[in-house]
Design a protein around this motif. Structure first.
Motif, PDB file in Angstrom:
ATOM      1  N   ALA B  15      -5.632   2.270 -25.008  1.00 36.65           N
ATOM      2  CA  ALA B  15      -5.710   3.651 -24.489  1.00 36.65           C
ATOM      3  C   ALA B  15      -7.176   4.034 -24.640  1.00 36.65           C
ATOM      4  CB  ALA B  15      -5.122   4.565 -25.608  1.00 36.65           C
ATOM      5  N   ASP B  16      -8.144   3.269 -25.542  1.00 36.64           N
ATOM      6  CA  ASP B  16      -9.599   3.692 -25.644  1.00 36.64           C
ATOM      7  C   ASP B  16     -10.113   3.225 -24.181  1.00 36.64           C
ATOM      8  OD1 ASP B  16      -8.690   0.856 -26.291  1.00 36.64           O
ATOM      9  OD2 ASP B  16     -10.751   0.614 -26.632  1.00 36.64           O
ATOM     10  N   LEU B  17      -9.556   2.493 -23.239  1.00 31.57           N
ATOM     11  CA  LEU B  17     -10.029   2.109 -22.138  1.00 31.57           C
ATOM     12  C   LEU B  17      -9.521   2.968 -20.768  1.00 31.57           C
ATOM     13  CD1 LEU B  17     -10.082  -1.880 -22.447  1.00 31.57           C
ATOM     14  CD2 LEU B  17     -11.939  -0.170 -22.798  1.00 31.57           C
ATOM     15  N   GLU B  18      -8.805   3.903 -21.328  1.00 38.11           N
ATOM     16  CA  GLU B  18      -8.050   4.670 -20.377  1.00 38.11           C
ATOM     17  C   GLU B  18      -9.227   5.470 -19.308  1.00 38.11           C
ATOM     18  OE1 GLU B  18      -4.950   5.374 -18.419  1.00 38.11           O
ATOM     19  OE2 GLU B  18      -4.685   4.473 -20.376  1.00 38.11           O
ATOM     20  N   PRO B  19     -10.366   5.960 -20.073  1.00 32.14           N
ATOM     21  CA  PRO B  19     -11.536   6.650 -19.105  1.00 32.14           C
ATOM     22  C   PRO B  19     -12.017   5.876 -17.942  1.00 32.14           C
ATOM     23  CG  PRO B  19     -11.997   6.888 -21.567  1.00 32.14           C
ATOM     24  CD  PRO B  19     -10.634   6.221 -21.458  1.00 32.14           C
ATOM     25  N   PHE B  20     -11.831   4.628 -18.053  1.00 30.35           N
ATOM     26  CA  PHE B  20     -12.334   3.525 -17.015  1.00 30.35           C
ATOM     27  C   PHE B  20     -11.329   3.138 -16.158  1.00 30.35           C
ATOM     28  CE2 PHE B  20     -15.076   3.458 -20.890  1.00 30.35           C
ATOM     29  CZ  PHE B  20     -15.997   3.603 -20.334  1.00 30.35           C
ATOM     30  N   ALA B  46     -22.127   1.503 -19.099  1.00 29.91           N
ATOM     31  CA  ALA B  46     -20.802   2.260 -20.047  1.00 29.91           C
ATOM     32  C   ALA B  46     -19.543   1.458 -19.968  1.00 29.91           C
ATOM     33  CB  ALA B  46     -20.698   3.727 -19.058  1.00 29.91           C
ATOM     34  N   PHE B  47     -18.983   1.090 -18.864  1.00 30.27           N
ATOM     35  CA  PHE B  47     -17.666   0.412 -18.764  1.00 30.27           C
ATOM     36  C   PHE B  47     -17.953  -0.919 -19.718  1.00 30.27           C
ATOM     37  CE2 PHE B  47     -15.435  -2.754 -15.765  1.00 30.27           C
ATOM     38  CZ  PHE B  47     -14.173  -2.608 -16.596  1.00 30.27           C
ATOM     39  N   TYR B  48     -18.952  -1.539 -19.399  1.00 32.63           N
ATOM     40  CA  TYR B  48     -19.368  -2.913 -19.950  1.00 32.63           C
ATOM     41  C   TYR B  48     -19.062  -2.742 -21.699  1.00 32.63           C
ATOM     42  CZ  TYR B  48     -21.634  -7.408 -21.473  1.00 32.63           C
ATOM     43  OH  TYR B  48     -22.121  -8.467 -21.832  1.00 32.63           O
ATOM     44  N   ASP B  49     -19.950  -1.557 -21.879  1.00 32.05           N
ATOM     45  CA  ASP B  49     -20.143  -1.515 -23.401  1.00 32.05           C
ATOM     46  C   ASP B  49     -18.755  -1.134 -24.139  1.00 32.05           C
ATOM     47  OD1 ASP B  49     -22.777  -2.146 -23.164  1.00 32.05           O
ATOM     48  OD2 ASP B  49     -23.544   0.212 -23.243  1.00 32.05           O
ATOM     49  N   ALA B  50     -17.769  -0.500 -23.127  1.00 30.65           N
ATOM     50  CA  ALA B  50     -16.586  -0.126 -23.892  1.00 30.65           C
ATOM     51  C   ALA B  50     -15.677  -1.195 -23.915  1.00 30.65           C
ATOM     52  CB  ALA B  50     -16.120   1.218 -22.958  1.00 30.65           C
ATOM     53  N   ALA B  51     -15.835  -1.991 -22.697  1.00 33.12           N
ATOM     54  CA  ALA B  51     -14.717  -3.046 -22.320  1.00 33.12           C
ATOM     55  C   ALA B  51     -14.951  -4.381 -23.102  1.00 33.12           C
ATOM     56  CB  ALA B  51     -14.379  -3.069 -21.125  1.00 33.12           C
ATOM     57  N   PHE B  52     -16.185  -4.808 -23.143  1.00 35.61           N
ATOM     58  CA  PHE B  52     -16.575  -6.118 -23.408  1.00 35.61           C
ATOM     59  C   PHE B  52     -15.996  -6.702 -24.707  1.00 35.61           C
ATOM     60  CE2 PHE B  52     -19.038  -9.587 -25.384  1.00 35.61           C
ATOM     61  CZ  PHE B  52     -19.218 -10.463 -24.191  1.00 35.61           C
ATOM     62  N   GLY B  53     -16.109  -5.756 -25.627  1.00 35.99           N
ATOM     63  CA  GLY B  53     -15.351  -6.215 -27.088  1.00 35.99           C
ATOM     64  C   GLY B  53     -13.819  -6.017 -27.064  1.00 35.99           C
ATOM     65  N   ARG B  54     -13.359  -5.874 -26.026  1.00 36.03           N
ATOM     66  CA  ARG B  54     -11.755  -5.645 -25.928  1.00 36.03           C
ATOM     67  C   ARG B  54     -11.242  -7.059 -25.302  1.00 36.03           C
ATOM     68  NH1 ARG B  54      -8.366  -3.578 -28.499  1.00 36.03           N
ATOM     69  NH2 ARG B  54      -7.705  -1.808 -27.482  1.00 36.03           N
ATOM     70  N   VAL B  55     -12.166  -7.765 -24.701  1.00 41.18           N
ATOM     71  CA  VAL B  55     -11.639  -8.664 -23.545  1.00 41.18           C
ATOM     72  C   VAL B  55     -10.592  -9.590 -24.353  1.00 41.18           C
ATOM     73  CG1 VAL B  55     -12.258 -10.769 -22.280  1.00 41.18           C
ATOM     74  CG2 VAL B  55     -13.468  -8.425 -21.913  1.00 41.18           C
ATOM     75  N   LEU B  80      -8.394  -4.535 -14.886  1.00 39.26           N
ATOM     76  CA  LEU B  80      -9.640  -4.114 -15.587  1.00 39.26           C
ATOM     77  C   LEU B  80     -10.319  -5.194 -16.065  1.00 39.26           C
ATOM     78  CD1 LEU B  80     -10.637  -1.261 -16.256  1.00 39.26           C
ATOM     79  CD2 LEU B  80      -9.559  -1.492 -18.612  1.00 39.26           C
ATOM     80  N   VAL B  81      -9.870  -6.167 -16.691  1.00 35.63           N
ATOM     81  CA  VAL B  81     -10.587  -7.364 -17.378  1.00 35.63           C
ATOM     82  C   VAL B  81     -11.296  -8.199 -16.066  1.00 35.63           C
ATOM     83  CG1 VAL B  81     -10.552  -9.746 -18.256  1.00 35.63           C
ATOM     84  CG2 VAL B  81      -9.052  -7.748 -18.950  1.00 35.63           C
ATOM     85  N   TYR B  82     -10.575  -8.351 -14.890  1.00 39.26           N
ATOM     86  CA  TYR B  82     -11.286  -8.656 -13.688  1.00 39.26           C
ATOM     87  C   TYR B  82     -12.739  -7.845 -13.304  1.00 39.26           C
ATOM     88  CZ  TYR B  82      -6.882 -11.323 -12.708  1.00 39.26           C
ATOM     89  OH  TYR B  82      -5.779 -12.257 -12.859  1.00 39.26           O
ATOM     90  N   SER B  83     -12.360  -6.573 -13.547  1.00 37.68           N
ATOM     91  CA  SER B  83     -13.712  -5.523 -13.053  1.00 37.68           C
ATOM     92  C   SER B  83     -14.739  -5.897 -14.369  1.00 37.68           C
ATOM     93  CB  SER B  83     -13.183  -4.158 -12.907  1.00 37.68           C
ATOM     94  OG  SER B  83     -12.356  -4.013 -11.885  1.00 37.68           O
ATOM     95  N   LEU B  84     -14.427  -6.120 -15.309  1.00 44.26           N
ATOM     96  CA  LEU B  84     -15.199  -6.293 -16.419  1.00 44.26           C
ATOM     97  C   LEU B  84     -16.198  -7.580 -16.077  1.00 44.26           C
ATOM     98  CD1 LEU B  84     -15.728  -8.150 -19.577  1.00 44.26           C
ATOM     99  CD2 LEU B  84     -16.890  -5.855 -19.291  1.00 44.26           C
TER     100      LEU B  84
END
Ligand code: FES
Ligand SMILES: [Fe+2]
Lengths: 429, 115
Positions: B15-20, B46-55, B80-84
């Motif tokens: 859910a934390d990645l929902e904004p992206f 902004a997207f990278y900082d939020a998602a990188f640690g969740r990969v 979303l991972v592909y986009s990261l």
């Protein structure tokens, strides 16, 4: 006067005295007249790869391929006996292009039992035989058996489909490929079938892009960003450790950046995304769990220089086909299809083993993205090089020993054109 | 990426990645590459900082399901991972949306595995 440089006898180039070490002309890449000769001398005589058997999964599968360079188009099909066949994509009735989609310029693929012409409805079997003629009784002295599709020589090697547009090829496909390329035999191509395919229309002669991918002299500069900033090497660069040629074909192998495979570098010498996903430019860090891809089971001809460590073998198969095999269990292909003396359409495919789970698929995606971006840099040089050559300000250029592959391609191209001209002259005499 | 019900696009664990999600759950590489070229570095960072640690979490989570049987929200997470991955090179390597020194080159990925 000559400066101390690399003595010819101590060089890769020196092993092939026919290549010489002199300056080289790229007139072959800027002359419309030379291009007209190449079309006949090379593209209507050499074996050309047009795809893989996985593109024809069942009886009746087909795809079309436009060959502007030979002013023709072909249909590749798997017939009802399972055999792969090729035909010119031209209707015997009044010459209409037989199989196409949207416009005759677009390639297509599918599955069918018969090919039907959109003009007057003639139908052909997958074996090329004319099966149906509308109002056959209206034709004169007519026998359908006399009007099959015009077939094209077609052979399959290790799952790669090759055609030859000559009336009678002067060599069989295995003879043409020769021992060095055939050293790939036994690689499990049939197990490495998860495909990512790309196309591009590029503003250079076809050989100029081949050149950009067949030497690594450019790697440390054009692709400097492949290394983290502290490792970039504009002064000493990178040297590939193994070269070989065999007939018209070439091979370069590498063993990692300064002898260290990418996945074994210290973490601070990588970009963060690489350890996060455990993949990178050279592939997923973990080799697939497929016994046939274990180094112990790979054909010796894959790494004929016996490099240890070994990373890549780049097989440059004349005239326009490249197979590049990575030690991490995947491979890629390039095909360069000339569309004029200074343009070509280019195709690239990455092949991985089928992903068994999301992590594997994600690792393939990272490798595919990083590798494509390196390729964009290679392609980024092309229009500038073509413009510079076409200025004809300079007519001869030096090549280093690390660019033996470039020298070899242009030499082989010249040899094929010359031998074609000699044969033509002999016929006319 | 679509959810007519207007509910969450991603599995509850993410859910934390929902904004992206609405912007970056893109099914094809050409769509992701186009979105990257459309984006500012600030958007991508902004997207990278939020998602990188969740990969790693996303990979471990998705590996619990057969790849060919992912639900719509699971497939969104994969995309979303592909986009990261797609933004990681601009952020880590190029420091700009386009590949440095790529000139006029553009490669069209016309065939790729699904998902
Ligand atoms: S041209 Fe094909 S049926 Fe007439
Ligand atoms: Fe390159």
């Amino acid at each position: 006067m000559a400066h101390a440089g690399k003595p010819a006898e101590a060089s890769w180039t020196g092993r092939y005295p026919d290549l010489g070490t002199g300056l080289v002309s790229y007139e072959d890449s800027i002359s419309p007249e030379f291009y007209e000769l190449e079309r006949e001398a090379i593209f209507k005589r050499a074996w050309l790869n047009v795809g893989r058997v996985e593109q024809l999964p069942r009886k009746g599968s087909f795809f079309t391929k436009n060959l502007d360079v030979a002013k023709t188009a072909v249909i590749i099909a798997r017939d009802m006996d399972g055999r792969v066949r090729a035909f010119h994509n031209v209707c015997r009735h009044r010459g209409n292009k037989l199989v196409w989609e949207n416009t005759p310029k677009h390639e297509t693929s599918g599955v069918c039992r018969q090919f039907m012409c959109r003009y007057h409805g003639w139908r052909y079997g997958l074996d090329g035989q004319l099966k149906f003629v509308l109002q056959e009784e209206e034709f004169f002295d007519f026998d359908k058996a006399d009007f099959p599709l015009v077939s094209v020589h077609c052979e399959v090697w290790e799952g790669f489909i090759f055609i030859n547009l000559a009336d009678e090829p002067s060599q069989t496909l295995p003879e043409f490929l020769g021992p060095m390329v055939r050293g790939l035999e036994g690689y499990p191509f049939h197990l490495v079938t998860e495909r990512y395919a790309y196309k591009a229309d590029l503003l250079s002669n076809w050989k100029i892009y081949l050149d950009a991918f067949q030497e690594y002299y450019h790697a440390s500069v054009l692709h400097s960003q492949q290394q983290v900033p502290s490792l970039r090497s504009f002064e000493s660069g990178f040297k590939a450790p193994y070269y070989q040629t065999d007939g018209p074909h070439r091979l370069v192998s590498t063993g990692g950046w300064k002898g260290v495979p990418r996945h074994l570098l210290p973490r601070d010498q990588m970009y963060p995304i690489e350890p996060n996903i455990e993949a990178g430019l050279m592939g997923p860090w973990q080799r697939p769990d497929i016994p046939e891809l274990d180094p112990a089971n790979l054909p010796a001809g894959l790494n004929p220089g016996g490099l240890d460590p070994w990373s890549i073998s780049n097989f440059q198969i004349f005239p326009n086909f490249v197979i590049l095999v990575y030690e991490r269990g995947w491979y890629l292909t390039y095909q360069y299809w000339p569309t004029s003396h200074n343009t070509h359409s280019w195709e690239m495919s990455y092949y991985f083993p089928q992903s068994q789970n999301a992590s594997e698929r994600i690792r393939h995606e990272l490798t595919a993205v990083i590798s494509k971006e390196a390729g964009l840099q290679d392609a980024g040089t092309l229009d500038g090089t073509q413009m510079g050559l076409e200025s004809r300000v300079i007519d001869r250029y030096p090549l280093s020993d690390q660019e033996i592959t470039v020298r070899h391609l242009h030499k082989v191209t010249e040899n094929w054109v010359q031998s074609y001209l000699r044969a033509e002259k002999a016929v006319r005499a | 990426m679509s959810d007519p019900s207007g509910g969450p696009l991603l599995p509850a664990e993410f859910a934390d990645l929902e904004p992206f999600a609405r912007r970056w759950c893109l099914a094809t590489e050409p769509a992701r590459y186009a979105e990257r070229l459309n984006s500012t570095m600030a958007d991508m960072e902004a997207f990278y900082d939020a998602a990188f640690g969740r990969v790693r979490d996303a990979m471990a989570y998705l590996d619990r399901f057969p790849l060919q049987e992912l639900s719509a929200t699971q497939e969104n997470l994969l995309h979303l991972v592909y986009s990261l991955i797609m933004v990681s090179l601009p952020v880590e390597v190029w420091h700009q949306p386009r590949v440095i020194d790529s000139g006029t080159a553009y490669f069209d990925r016309y065939l790729e595995p699904a998902p």
